[in-house]
Design a protein around this motif. Structure first.
Motif, PDB file in Angstrom:
ATOM      1  N   ALA A 185     -68.293  68.985 162.989  1.00 29.00           N
ATOM      2  CA  ALA A 185     -66.913  68.829 163.439  1.00 29.00           C
ATOM      3  C   ALA A 185     -66.051  68.536 162.218  1.00 29.00           C
ATOM      4  N   VAL A 186     -64.897  69.179 162.149  1.00 28.90           N
ATOM      5  CA  VAL A 186     -63.985  69.026 161.016  1.00 28.90           C
ATOM      6  C   VAL A 186     -62.626  68.630 161.579  1.00 28.90           C
ATOM      7  N   ALA A 187     -62.199  67.419 161.285  1.00 28.53           N
ATOM      8  CA  ALA A 187     -60.929  66.905 161.800  1.00 28.53           C
ATOM      9  C   ALA A 187     -59.786  67.300 160.876  1.00 28.53           C
ATOM     10  N   VAL A 188     -58.648  67.641 161.481  1.00 27.04           N
ATOM     11  CA  VAL A 188     -57.455  68.039 160.727  1.00 27.04           C
ATOM     12  C   VAL A 188     -56.223  67.415 161.372  1.00 27.04           C
ATOM     13  N   CYS A 189     -55.057  67.698 160.782  1.00 28.56           N
ATOM     14  CA  CYS A 189     -53.830  66.995 161.165  1.00 28.56           C
ATOM     15  C   CYS A 189     -53.294  67.420 162.523  1.00 28.56           C
ATOM     16  N   ASN A 190     -53.595  68.619 162.988  1.00 29.58           N
ATOM     17  CA  ASN A 190     -53.179  69.063 164.323  1.00 29.58           C
ATOM     18  C   ASN A 190     -53.952  70.322 164.676  1.00 29.58           C
ATOM     19  N   ALA A 191     -53.838  70.750 165.923  1.00 35.00           N
ATOM     20  CA  ALA A 191     -54.616  71.902 166.380  1.00 35.00           C
ATOM     21  C   ALA A 191     -54.094  73.213 165.809  1.00 35.00           C
ATOM     22  N   THR A 192     -52.807  73.276 165.472  1.00 39.04           N
ATOM     23  CA  THR A 192     -52.277  74.489 164.835  1.00 39.04           C
ATOM     24  C   THR A 192     -52.946  74.695 163.481  1.00 39.04           C
ATOM     25  N   ALA A 193     -53.052  73.607 162.701  1.00 39.80           N
ATOM     26  CA  ALA A 193     -53.766  73.682 161.431  1.00 39.80           C
ATOM     27  C   ALA A 193     -55.219  74.090 161.652  1.00 39.80           C
ATOM     28  N   ALA A 194     -55.823  73.561 162.718  1.00 40.05           N
ATOM     29  CA  ALA A 194     -57.205  73.905 163.028  1.00 40.05           C
ATOM     30  C   ALA A 194     -57.348  75.404 163.288  1.00 40.05           C
TER      31      ALA A 194
ATOM     32  N   ALA B 167     -68.954  80.624 171.198  1.00 41.20           N
ATOM     33  CA  ALA B 167     -67.871  80.821 170.236  1.00 41.20           C
ATOM     34  C   ALA B 167     -68.336  80.360 168.862  1.00 41.20           C
ATOM     35  N   ALA B 168     -67.877  81.054 167.825  1.00 41.16           N
ATOM     36  CA  ALA B 168     -68.221  80.659 166.457  1.00 41.16           C
ATOM     37  C   ALA B 168     -67.580  79.332 166.102  1.00 41.16           C
ATOM     38  N   MET B 169     -66.352  79.123 166.605  1.00 41.60           N
ATOM     39  CA  MET B 169     -65.616  77.885 166.369  1.00 41.60           C
ATOM     40  C   MET B 169     -64.834  77.530 167.621  1.00 41.60           C
ATOM     41  N   THR B 170     -64.702  76.234 167.854  1.00 41.81           N
ATOM     42  CA  THR B 170     -63.909  75.726 168.977  1.00 41.81           C
ATOM     43  C   THR B 170     -62.897  74.738 168.441  1.00 41.81           C
ATOM     44  N   VAL B 171     -61.643  74.882 168.891  1.00 41.07           N
ATOM     45  CA  VAL B 171     -60.553  74.030 168.422  1.00 41.07           C
ATOM     46  C   VAL B 171     -60.105  73.101 169.539  1.00 41.07           C
ATOM     47  N   PHE B 172     -59.947  71.827 169.194  1.00 36.27           N
ATOM     48  CA  PHE B 172     -59.405  70.824 170.108  1.00 36.27           C
ATOM     49  C   PHE B 172     -58.074  70.297 169.581  1.00 36.27           C
ATOM     50  N   SER B 173     -57.245  69.829 170.510  1.00 37.20           N
ATOM     51  CA  SER B 173     -55.983  69.174 170.177  1.00 37.20           C
ATOM     52  C   SER B 173     -56.012  67.742 170.686  1.00 37.20           C
ATOM     53  N   PHE B 174     -55.407  66.850 169.903  1.00 37.14           N
ATOM     54  CA  PHE B 174     -55.300  65.443 170.293  1.00 37.14           C
ATOM     55  C   PHE B 174     -53.839  64.992 170.343  1.00 37.14           C
ATOM     56  N   HIS B 175     -52.960  65.923 170.711  1.00 46.06           N
ATOM     57  CA  HIS B 175     -51.548  65.598 170.938  1.00 46.06           C
ATOM     58  C   HIS B 175     -51.458  64.586 172.090  1.00 46.06           C
TER      59      HIS B 175
ATOM     60  N   SER C 298     -54.911  61.302 169.310  1.00 46.60           N
ATOM     61  CA  SER C 298     -54.923  60.585 168.037  1.00 46.60           C
ATOM     62  C   SER C 298     -53.494  60.554 167.485  1.00 46.60           C
ATOM     63  N   ALA C 299     -52.523  60.637 168.396  1.00 46.53           N
ATOM     64  CA  ALA C 299     -51.083  60.772 168.122  1.00 46.53           C
ATOM     65  C   ALA C 299     -50.790  62.218 167.766  1.00 46.53           C
ATOM     66  N   GLU C 300     -51.170  62.656 166.608  1.00 49.05           N
ATOM     67  CA  GLU C 300     -51.289  64.066 166.268  1.00 49.05           C
ATOM     68  C   GLU C 300     -52.682  64.242 165.699  1.00 49.05           C
ATOM     69  N   GLY C 301     -53.249  65.391 165.885  1.00 48.12           N
ATOM     70  CA  GLY C 301     -54.581  65.621 165.339  1.00 48.12           C
ATOM     71  C   GLY C 301     -55.251  66.800 166.002  1.00 48.12           C
ATOM     72  N   GLY C 302     -56.225  67.353 165.313  1.00 48.81           N
ATOM     73  CA  GLY C 302     -56.997  68.466 165.846  1.00 48.81           C
ATOM     74  C   GLY C 302     -58.389  68.444 165.250  1.00 48.81           C
ATOM     75  N   MET C 303     -59.252  69.301 165.771  1.00 50.01           N
ATOM     76  CA  MET C 303     -60.625  69.346 165.284  1.00 50.01           C
ATOM     77  C   MET C 303     -61.210  70.723 165.535  1.00 50.01           C
ATOM     78  N   ILE C 304     -62.069  71.155 164.601  1.00 46.96           N
ATOM     79  CA  ILE C 304     -62.811  72.402 164.764  1.00 46.96           C
ATOM     80  C   ILE C 304     -64.287  72.055 164.848  1.00 46.96           C
ATOM     81  N   LEU C 305     -64.978  72.582 165.862  1.00 46.48           N
ATOM     82  CA  LEU C 305     -66.421  72.396 165.999  1.00 46.48           C
ATOM     83  C   LEU C 305     -67.121  73.721 165.761  1.00 46.48           C
ATOM     84  N   THR C 306     -68.257  73.657 165.085  1.00 48.37           N
ATOM     85  CA  THR C 306     -69.038  74.857 164.814  1.00 48.37           C
ATOM     86  C   THR C 306     -70.494  74.471 164.603  1.00 48.37           C
ATOM     87  N   ASN C 307     -71.371  75.426 164.762  1.00 47.44           N
ATOM     88  CA  ASN C 307     -72.788  75.228 164.467  1.00 47.44           C
ATOM     89  C   ASN C 307     -73.204  75.918 163.176  1.00 47.44           C
TER      90      ASN C 307
END
Length: 386
Positions: free
Chosen positions: A48-57, A177-185, A192-201
């Motif tokens: 899992a790779v956390a980023v600043c928002n789901a758009t960035a993800a 899916a190769a990658m899955t994106v989540f939003s934490f808006h 997480s206030a703003e935030g996103g994450m990408i999950l992959t294997n």
């Protein structure tokens, strides 16, 4: 005003953020990795790779899939702009696949037909962004089969679907899916206030995603062009971005993750209650996708406008006037002026356009009380039975 969605915070969330504020690390610290590890474990994913928002993800997921100029990204027209814009950020062409008339998700049968034509025309996509609209996955099994046949990368935009499941496994597990994106808006399932994450294997994808979120830099000697100059040394090996999340946000997200099951259970309870209370009104209710169990980020109805004397807009505005902050998810992306400037026009995706002319998102969030929900239903009944 009863909002259509809102965050659910408690003292434990506040304490988690304060603990980080009092620590040595406000950003690029250990809480981020703990959040990533906890989310990966929850979703049965390897990375899992956390980023600043789901758009960035979405953006760096597309870059990690090597999407670029001359390539094509396809997605649903019934989504937020970011699901399409991520392709444009990479210089790719964007196209859409119309939605299923029952689930309002990308239609896998329409996708298959479009792929067959694209193969003949030499215009196959490199990436498909499959949007889990309202918290419910698309027909991901069929989409994965088509991806294997036509050699495109599937990114599941599961911004609405933290805590959802498909085929008996958590969304984000990486099976379809190769990658899955989540939003934490704040209006999403957890925040997480703003935030996103990408999950992959896929280890190579995870490594590149981490590099892309932080300016394309690496300290790994294996990826450097020359030996390290010392402990301070790093290299920028590709063009990346400052898409990092902070430890403050990660602390809030990690605290919220501990309440995910509780939040989803209440959302499902409220959705089932809407199903019962609205059953006899002139509206079309959400339909389940086979194998999918929704996290219920949104509860969307479609007005049966032929049975209602008021217009779609009048019902919407009537609910707002009654103190109910309904919303509409979404204006079809291809009807936005930017995309019309790229050649899209009204009539291109008729099912998405029919949906838009009838859809209303009703309030749904864990703190919504039964009494507030009763008020929503009563006001909707008053407006639709005139």
């Amino acid at each position: 005003m009863i909002p259509y969605g809102r965050q659910s915070l408690d003292q434990a969330d506040i304490d988690a953020v304060v603990e980080v504020l009092q620590s040595d690390w406000l950003t690029q610290g250990p809480t981020i990795e703990r959040f990533e590890q906890a989310m990966a474990a929850r979703c049965q994913a390897d990375f899992a790779v956390a980023v600043c928002n789901a758009t960035a993800a979405l953006h760096i997921a597309c870059l990690a899939a090597d999407l670029g100029p001359g390539d094509r990204l396809w997605t649903s027209p019934n989504t937020f702009l970011a699901s399409a814009n991520c392709g444009r950020y990479c210089g790719a062409e964007v196209d859409f696949v119309d939605i299923d008339p029952l689930t309002w998700n990308l239609d896998a049968f329409a996708l298959e037909a479009k792929l067959e034509q694209a193969e003949r025309d030499g215009t196959l996509p490199k990436v498909l962004v499959a949007v889990a609209f309202s918290g419910q996955s698309c027909d991901m099994r069929r989409i994965a089969e088509l991806a294997e046949r036509y050699h495109f990368t599937v990114i599941e935009d599961a911004s609405h679907a933290v805590g959802a499941s498909y085929a008996g496994r958590p969304v984000g597990c990486g099976e379809f899916a190769a990658m899955t994106v989540f939003s934490f808006h704040p209006v999403k399932i957890i925040t997480s206030a703003e935030g996103g994450m990408i999950l992959t294997n896929r280890p190579a994808l995870a490594e590149r995603l981490r590099r892309l979120r932080s300016h394309g830099m690496t300290r790994d000697p294996e990826h450097m062009t020359e030996p390290s100059h010392g402990a301070w040394y790093y290299q920028q090996v590709e063009l990346g971005f400052n898409y990092r999340i902070t430890d403050l946000q990660a602390a809030l997200g990690l605290s919220q993750l501990g309440k995910l099951d509780e939040f989803v259970a209440r959302r499902r309870e409220l959705a089932a209650r809407y199903d019962r209370l609205l059953a006899y009104l002139p509206v079309t209710l959400p339909s389940p996708q086979e194998e999918a169990e929704s996290a219920w980020h949104l509860y969307v109805i479609r007005l049966q406008t032929e049975r209602i004397s008021l217009s779609h807009r009048q019902v919407f505005e009537g609910l707002r006037a009654a103190g109910i902050g309904v919303n509409l998810h979404y204006i079809p992306v291809h009807l936005q002026p930017y995309y019309q400037g790229l050649g899209f026009a009204e009539g291109d995706f008729p099912e998405a356009e029919r949906y838009y002319a009838q859809a209303i998102s009703l309030p749904l969030y864990p703190l919504l009380s039964d009494e507030q929900q009763d008020h929503v239903v009563e006001q909707l009944r008053r407006l639709t039975e005139r």
